[in-house]
Design a protein around this motif. Sequence first.
Motif, short mmCIF file in Angstrom:
data_model
loop_
_atom_site.label_atom_id
_atom_site.label_comp_id
_atom_site.label_asym_id
_atom_site.label_seq_id
_atom_site.Cartn_x
_atom_site.Cartn_y
_atom_site.Cartn_z
N VAL A 163 10.51 -19.65 -33.76
CA VAL A 163 10.01 -20.86 -34.43
C VAL A 163 8.60 -20.66 -34.98
N ASP A 164 7.67 -20.20 -34.14
CA ASP A 164 6.27 -20.17 -34.53
C ASP A 164 5.84 -18.88 -35.23
N VAL A 165 6.46 -17.77 -34.87
CA VAL A 165 6.06 -16.50 -35.48
C VAL A 165 6.91 -16.22 -36.72
N GLN A 166 8.24 -16.31 -36.57
CA GLN A 166 9.12 -15.99 -37.69
C GLN A 166 9.38 -17.18 -38.62
N GLY A 167 9.10 -18.38 -38.14
CA GLY A 167 9.20 -19.54 -39.01
C GLY A 167 10.59 -20.11 -39.23
N TYR A 168 11.53 -19.83 -38.33
CA TYR A 168 12.86 -20.39 -38.48
C TYR A 168 12.84 -21.88 -38.14
N PRO A 169 13.65 -22.68 -38.82
CA PRO A 169 13.76 -24.10 -38.46
C PRO A 169 14.32 -24.24 -37.05
N VAL A 170 13.94 -25.31 -36.37
CA VAL A 170 14.39 -25.54 -35.00
C VAL A 170 15.92 -25.58 -34.95
N ALA A 171 16.55 -26.22 -35.93
CA ALA A 171 18.01 -26.31 -35.93
C ALA A 171 18.65 -24.92 -35.98
N GLU A 181 18.95 -28.50 -29.85
CA GLU A 181 17.65 -28.51 -30.53
C GLU A 181 16.55 -29.00 -29.58
N GLY A 182 16.88 -29.98 -28.75
CA GLY A 182 15.89 -30.48 -27.81
C GLY A 182 15.44 -29.41 -26.83
N THR A 183 16.35 -28.51 -26.48
CA THR A 183 15.99 -27.42 -25.57
C THR A 183 15.01 -26.47 -26.25
N VAL A 184 15.25 -26.18 -27.53
CA VAL A 184 14.32 -25.32 -28.28
C VAL A 184 12.94 -25.96 -28.32
N LYS A 185 12.88 -27.25 -28.64
CA LYS A 185 11.60 -27.94 -28.72
C LYS A 185 10.89 -27.93 -27.36
#
Length: 242
Positions: A163-171, A181-185
Amino acid sequence: MGRGGRTPGPATGDGPPAGASDLDLLRAHVAGDRDAFTELFHRHRDRLWAVALRTVGDREEAADALQDALLSAHRAAARFRGDSAVTTWLHRIVVNACLDRMRRRQAHATVPLPDGVHTDGEPGRHTGGVEPAAPAHDHDTALVVRQALAQLPAEQRAALVLVDVQGYPVAEVARILDVAEGTVKSRCARGRARLAVLLGHLRTGSDKIADVPRVTGGNPRPPEGVGSTSGLPRRDASQEET
């Protein structure tokens, strides 16, 4: 790429057509095209290598994890049913291979090398991917940040890297990791909170961490070529079928 993979059939003549999609290449590989999987790998190797390196934190371990993942994908290609993007499937296999290696070496932590440093003097020898070197004045701080990342639980680190380094969307990360998605967040939030504590000594008089590379700032644009319309329950690191 043939070691450990399925035995390819006869060459199909002219190989995959120019402009073939990822799915076309994967299907051509399954049909026996000797060059299709190599072309697919070359198309995505830089992003896959970056994910592996950032997740594992060690060049040799990352190279081994990526090789394991590609061998798994090579063997499992016939079981891909097209329920997700090919890139999502490939990233899932790479991340799972990295997590497996991280869990196995959990009791033997290593210090990652700074970006741009190669143990054999041949950039990208293992993967063909070359990670840009950080400016010299950032090397010390970058090492500290990577060491802090290495102290995070494997699942939190994987989520933060994607998410933060590679910039992929959370979904998309949720589909890659096969979680909600909530687990990723939640994993990202816990990881960022722990990084803030671990990197607290880098803070100056302000509340911002000074001179720290953007490892938790995110990417305002989703990466090109990575997308999916559905997630899949994980049964095996190299399978995407239900």
